[in-house]
Enzyme design. Structure first.
Site, PDB file in Angstrom:
ATOM      1  N   ASP A  25     -80.363 -55.374 -29.864  1.00  0.00           N
ATOM      2  CA  ASP A  25     -81.428 -54.582 -29.232  1.00  0.00           C
ATOM      3  C   ASP A  25     -82.202 -55.324 -28.143  1.00  0.00           C
ATOM      4  O   ASP A  25     -82.619 -54.713 -27.181  1.00  0.00           O
ATOM      5  CB  ASP A  25     -82.410 -54.094 -30.311  1.00  0.00           C
ATOM      6  N   LYS A  53     -90.721 -53.980 -30.137  1.00  0.00           N
ATOM      7  CA  LYS A  53     -90.919 -53.480 -28.781  1.00  0.00           C
ATOM      8  C   LYS A  53     -92.235 -53.992 -28.183  1.00  0.00           C
ATOM      9  O   LYS A  53     -92.314 -54.291 -26.995  1.00  0.00           O
ATOM     10  CB  LYS A  53     -90.858 -51.944 -28.758  1.00  0.00           C
ATOM     11  N   ARG A  78     -90.995 -43.490 -31.980  1.00  0.00           N
ATOM     12  CA  ARG A  78     -91.979 -44.033 -31.060  1.00  0.00           C
ATOM     13  C   ARG A  78     -92.666 -42.895 -30.313  1.00  0.00           C
ATOM     14  O   ARG A  78     -92.064 -41.872 -30.028  1.00  0.00           O
ATOM     15  CB  ARG A  78     -91.317 -44.970 -30.044  1.00  0.00           C
ATOM     16  N   CYS A 104     -78.590 -45.057 -27.429  1.00  0.00           N
ATOM     17  CA  CYS A 104     -77.476 -44.836 -26.496  1.00  0.00           C
ATOM     18  C   CYS A 104     -76.333 -45.817 -26.726  1.00  0.00           C
ATOM     19  O   CYS A 104     -75.497 -46.028 -25.848  1.00  0.00           O
ATOM     20  CB  CYS A 104     -77.971 -44.900 -25.055  1.00  0.00           C
ATOM     21  N   SER A 140     -82.736 -46.280 -25.651  1.00  0.00           N
ATOM     22  CA  SER A 140     -82.801 -46.085 -27.094  1.00  0.00           C
ATOM     23  C   SER A 140     -81.792 -45.024 -27.549  1.00  0.00           C
ATOM     24  O   SER A 140     -81.664 -43.970 -26.924  1.00  0.00           O
ATOM     25  CB  SER A 140     -84.205 -45.648 -27.483  1.00  0.00           C
ATOM     26  N   ARG A 200     -83.340 -44.433 -39.832  1.00  0.00           N
ATOM     27  CA  ARG A 200     -82.888 -45.800 -39.528  1.00  0.00           C
ATOM     28  C   ARG A 200     -82.605 -46.601 -40.786  1.00  0.00           C
ATOM     29  O   ARG A 200     -83.164 -46.338 -41.855  1.00  0.00           O
ATOM     30  CB  ARG A 200     -83.980 -46.533 -38.735  1.00  0.00           C
ATOM     31  N   TYR A 231     -94.429 -46.322 -38.146  1.00  0.00           N
ATOM     32  CA  TYR A 231     -92.996 -46.204 -37.911  1.00  0.00           C
ATOM     33  C   TYR A 231     -92.436 -47.092 -36.807  1.00  0.00           C
ATOM     34  O   TYR A 231     -92.981 -47.132 -35.694  1.00  0.00           O
ATOM     35  CB  TYR A 231     -92.635 -44.742 -37.573  1.00  0.00           C
ATOM     36  N   HIS A 236     -84.168 -55.181 -22.889  1.00  0.00           N
ATOM     37  CA  HIS A 236     -83.730 -54.271 -23.957  1.00  0.00           C
ATOM     38  C   HIS A 236     -82.201 -54.282 -23.969  1.00  0.00           C
ATOM     39  O   HIS A 236     -81.562 -53.320 -23.541  1.00  0.00           O
ATOM     40  CB  HIS A 236     -84.273 -52.862 -23.658  1.00  0.00           C
TER      41      HIS A 236
HETATM   42  P1  GTP Z   1     -81.840 -48.117 -30.437  1.00  0.00           P
HETATM   43  O1  GTP Z   1     -81.806 -48.812 -31.755  1.00  0.00           O
HETATM   44  O2  GTP Z   1     -82.678 -46.874 -30.450  1.00  0.00           O
HETATM   45  O3  GTP Z   1     -82.228 -49.005 -29.296  1.00  0.00           O
HETATM   46  O4  GTP Z   1     -80.363 -47.501 -30.194  1.00  0.00           O
HETATM   47  P2  GTP Z   1     -78.945 -48.127 -29.798  1.00  0.00           P
HETATM   48  O5  GTP Z   1     -78.827 -48.211 -28.316  1.00  0.00           O
HETATM   49  O6  GTP Z   1     -78.664 -49.340 -30.584  1.00  0.00           O
HETATM   50  O7  GTP Z   1     -77.933 -46.951 -30.226  1.00  0.00           O
HETATM   51  P3  GTP Z   1     -76.869 -46.876 -31.427  1.00  0.00           P
HETATM   52  O8  GTP Z   1     -75.750 -47.841 -31.276  1.00  0.00           O
HETATM   53  O9  GTP Z   1     -77.609 -46.892 -32.701  1.00  0.00           O
HETATM   54  O10 GTP Z   1     -76.273 -45.422 -31.171  1.00  0.00           O
HETATM   55  C1  GTP Z   1     -77.066 -44.257 -31.168  1.00  0.00           C
HETATM   56  C2  GTP Z   1     -76.204 -43.045 -31.417  1.00  0.00           C
HETATM   57  O11 GTP Z   1     -75.157 -42.971 -30.439  1.00  0.00           O
HETATM   58  C3  GTP Z   1     -75.523 -43.059 -32.779  1.00  0.00           C
HETATM   59  O12 GTP Z   1     -75.574 -41.763 -33.333  1.00  0.00           O
HETATM   60  C4  GTP Z   1     -74.108 -43.450 -32.473  1.00  0.00           C
HETATM   61  O13 GTP Z   1     -73.201 -42.932 -33.408  1.00  0.00           O
HETATM   62  C5  GTP Z   1     -73.880 -42.872 -31.065  1.00  0.00           C
HETATM   63  N1  GTP Z   1     -72.916 -43.683 -30.282  1.00  0.00           N
HETATM   64  C6  GTP Z   1     -72.910 -45.037 -30.168  1.00  0.00           C
HETATM   65  N2  GTP Z   1     -71.852 -45.463 -29.427  1.00  0.00           N
HETATM   66  C7  GTP Z   1     -71.176 -44.351 -29.052  1.00  0.00           C
HETATM   67  C8  GTP Z   1     -69.996 -44.132 -28.274  1.00  0.00           C
HETATM   68  O14 GTP Z   1     -69.342 -45.051 -27.762  1.00  0.00           O
HETATM   69  N3  GTP Z   1     -69.624 -42.827 -28.094  1.00  0.00           N
HETATM   70  C9  GTP Z   1     -70.334 -41.787 -28.637  1.00  0.00           C
HETATM   71  N4  GTP Z   1     -69.888 -40.548 -28.428  1.00  0.00           N
HETATM   72  N5  GTP Z   1     -71.438 -41.963 -29.394  1.00  0.00           N
HETATM   73  C10 GTP Z   1     -71.863 -43.220 -29.594  1.00  0.00           C
HETATM   74  C1  SPV Z   2     -85.683 -47.984 -29.775  1.00  0.00           C
HETATM   75  O1  SPV Z   2     -86.287 -46.909 -29.795  1.00  0.00           O
HETATM   76  O2  SPV Z   2     -85.199 -48.460 -28.710  1.00  0.00           O
HETATM   77  C2  SPV Z   2     -85.476 -48.731 -31.023  1.00  0.00           C
HETATM   78  C3  SPV Z   2     -86.127 -48.255 -32.230  1.00  0.00           C
HETATM   79  O3  SPV Z   2     -84.792 -49.746 -31.018  1.00  0.00           O
HETATM   80  S1  SPV Z   2     -87.795 -48.637 -32.316  1.00  0.00           S
HETATM   81  O4  SPV Z   2     -87.944 -49.866 -33.095  1.00  0.00           O
HETATM   82  O5  SPV Z   2     -88.478 -47.541 -33.016  1.00  0.00           O
HETATM   83  O6  SPV Z   2     -88.349 -48.833 -31.003  1.00  0.00           O
HETATM   84 MN    MN Z   3     -84.001 -50.201 -28.906  1.00  0.00          MN
END
Ligand code: GTP
Ligand code: SPV
Ligand code: MN
Length: 586
Positions: free
Chosen positions: A273, A204, A67, A248, A246, A364, A195, A224
């Site tokens: 999400d 979003k 983004r 996290c 995002s 992704r 993308y 979110h």
């Molecule tokens: P968006 O799709 O961007 O909104 O992201 P999200 O909040 O769904 O994050 P996601 O669960 O995909 O995690 C993002 C990154 O953080 C990945 O590389 C995970 O492996 C890492 N991660 C997730 N949970 C944990 C955790 O509890 N501890 C650590 N150290 N890393 C984590």
């Molecule tokens: C985020 O960035 O919080 C996502 C991925 O979930 S995107 O669809 O690119 O916004």
């Molecule tokens: Mn997101």
């Protein structure tokens, strides 16, 4: 007589001048034809038919991998309605500037009409959107991420009640990239990116930026947030929603394999999400997941971190910007599988770790939610699931403890409003920079953030049984630079304490920032973590929070007179509590 949708499509076609217009029905035959076409023109690379049936790799333009918040605009009539945290452009200026780019931009191309439902097909909380796009890749993703095609047209009928979104790839030049939202018109215009959140307009752009503006007008919430069901040993399921910025940890928390499964604690996924929430007849906030798939971060996803998604994404899935092994399987850092020799990186070049990682950090997977073994029985419940707690959290190397509980709703809104997190690869720009990201909505709130906080405060008064509010941090680091907390499936230990608090049982001690678990209140059986690490994880340092207070003060200052008085009051109360403990320590 043509319908409002037909009229709008006709007008947009007159502007963009496509060679063909294709109305998507969402059928298997349609996607099979599109996949064939994308294999032929190089948009897709087929993956191993045995281990990844019906799966495809897409390599996006290397300048278009995340983004782009600096070219994302809220085009409200008044600048003040976009607020100090959004980029603003006057609607007429946006229409002129971006309209000129759209003009003739689909010449020689097909314009796809993509009708979609955000939310379960028959839910009263769901809404219809229609995206026009010249990207077949976007169509394939929308088909996984939403209920797309005939089902949406059937729901819409001849009604004008849909959110229109016009999307064009243009020449993908980052200087001609604009993601514009017109909250008064409930319209989206996105140009120059193919993308993720820039291009899959249901996600979003609609489900957060436009929907947050609708939610404020109509008295509901668009957040979110992941939604999960935590099953206890009794079999009772309690639903929680969590807002982390995002990349996290939302997908991972929502899909976790619980480390406490042997003692009966399991996690069921409703969404990973986005949450849309309304006050239910029972006085609880009822949440639906408006999406139908997961668009998840690939790096760091493996059998030990997220086995549920690993079991889901080996069929009917799209992989964007990951590596490709010699046996035509997708690969990324943290997948916990050997890559073998002869791998190509995400740009299609022979993998050389000295040049770049195999997968882009924001690569992704797109996978249908129903394929996840952990999907909740109620994930498509038209009434939504009742939310018992909200969890805020972010990436905080320092300062924020593993978990704390807000004193009440108003304090919880303050905790959300002052959330901070270190930036990630999900958006372009520097990674690892601490910024304030209120309710994980900084890039996604479709109106003035101060009005958004006022809306949160108002919702607290409107919901008879408002959720409890917690804050977590899985990312605190020790002096060795390593994460103190193992995270992933172990996070259930923190959820279990929350459940106990919800039930009025969990033991807690008061600190200036909120309640933290009493010394032995977290279940740590079977976890190899030192007492020192636990102390470091849970430490609430008044000096750190005094610095935090200065930063949030400066942040609040940007909102001027619009800042709700309740938040200013919470700021003062926190300041007093911090002073009291500092004096007591001396
Ligand atoms: P968006 O799709 O961007 O909104 O992201 P999200 O909040 O769904 O994050 P996601 O669960 O995909 O995690 C993002 C990154 O953080 C990945 O590389 C995970 O492996 C890492 N991660 C997730 N949970 C944990 C955790 O509890 N501890 C650590 N150290 N890393 C984590
Ligand atoms: C985020 O960035 O919080 C996502 C991925 O979930 S995107 O669809 O690119 O916004
Ligand atoms: Mn997101």
């Amino acid at each position: 007589m043509s319908t409002p949708l037909e009229q709008w499509v006709e007008q947009q076609a007159a502007l963009t001048r496509p060679r063909n217009i294709h109305w998507c029905d969402g059928s298997d035959a349609e996607i099979a034809r599109l996949n064939e076409q994308m294999l032929r023109d190089g948009t897709f690379t087929a993956l191993n038919e045995k281990s990844y049936p019906n799966c495809y790799l897409h390599r996006s333009n290397p300048n278009d991998v995340a983004r782009t918040e600096h070219v994302t605009f809220i085009c409200s009539r008044n600048k003040e309605d976009a607020g100090p945290t959004n980029n603003w452009m006057a609607p007429a200026e946006a229409k002129a500037k971006v309209g000129a780019l759209f003009m003739g931009s689909m010449e020689g191309r097909t314009m796809y009409v993509v009708p979609y439902i955000m939310g379960p097909v028959s839910s009263p909380i769901s809404k219809v959107g229609v995206q026009l796009t010249d990207s077949a890749y976007v169509v394939a993703n929308m088909r996984i991420m939403t209920r797309m095609g005939k089902v949406a047209l059937d729901r819409l009928g001849s009604s004008p009640d849909f959110v229109p979104g016009l999307h064009g790839l243009g020449d993908l030049n980052p200087d001609r990239r604009f993601i514009c939202h017109f909250p008064e018109e409930k319209l989206i215009w996105s140009f120059g990116s193919g993308y993720g959140g820039n291009a899959l307009l249901g996600k979003k752009c609609f489900a957060l930026r436009i929907a947050s503006a609708m939610a404020r007008e109509q008295g509901w919430m668009a957040e979110h947030m992941l939604i999960l069901g935590l099953e206890a040993s009794s079999g009772k399921v309690t639903y929680l929603a969590a807002a982390f910025p995002s990349a996290c940890g939302k997908t991972n928390l929502a899909m976790m394999v619980s480390a406490l499964e042997a003692s009966g604690y399991r996690v069921w996924t409703v969404g990973d999400d986005i949450a849309w929430m309304q006050v239910g007849p029972d006085g609880c906030l009822r949440a639906i997941n408006p999406e139908a798939g997961f668009f998840g971060v690939a790096p760091g996803t493996g059998a030990s971190t997220n086995p549920n998604v690993m079991q889901a994404l080996n069929k009917n899935s799209i992989f964007t910007n990951v590596g490709l092994t010699a046996s035509r399987e997708p690969w990324w850092e943290g997948i916990e599988m050997p890559s073998g020799d002869g791998m190509l990186d995400w740009q299609g070049q022979p993998f050389d770790p000295k040049v770049r990682t195999a997968a882009h950090p924001n690569s992704r997977y797109t996978v249908p939610a129903r394929q996840a073994p952990c999907i909740s029985k109620r994930w498509e419940d038209p009434a939504g699931v009742p939310i018992s707690a909200f969890i805020f959290g972010g990436r905080r190397t320092k300062t924020a403890p593993l978990v704390f509980e807000a004193f009440d709703w108003q304090h919880g809104v303050f905790v959300g409003a002052t959330m901070g997190s270190e930036t990630t690869a999900a958006a372009t720009g520097a990674v690892g920079v601490l910024r304030r990201d209120p309710m994980a909505m900084l890039p996604f709130c479709g109106y003035n953030m101060a009005d958004y906080w006022a809306h949160w405060l108002a919702m607290g008064r409107r919901v008879p049984h408002p959720p409890k509010i917690f804050h977590v941090n899985w990312f605190r680091k020790g002096s060795d630079g390593k994460f103190l907390w193992p995270g992933f499936g172990e996070n259930v230990r923190v959820l279990k304490w929350m459940l106990e608090r919800i039930e009025g049982k969990g033991k807690a001690v008061e600190t200036p920032i909120g309640f933290v678990p009493a010394a032995d209140a977290l279940t740590l059986d079977g976890l190899d973590i030192s007492r020192g690490a636990m102390e470091a994880l849970q430490r609430v340092d008044p000096a750190d929070y005094a610095a935090e207070l200065d930063d949030t003060n400066a942040f609040f200052h940007k909102f001027g007179a619009k800042l709700p008085a309740e938040l200013r009051a919470e700021q003062e109360k926190l300041s007093e509590r911090l002073q009291r403990v500092t004096v007591a320590q001396k």
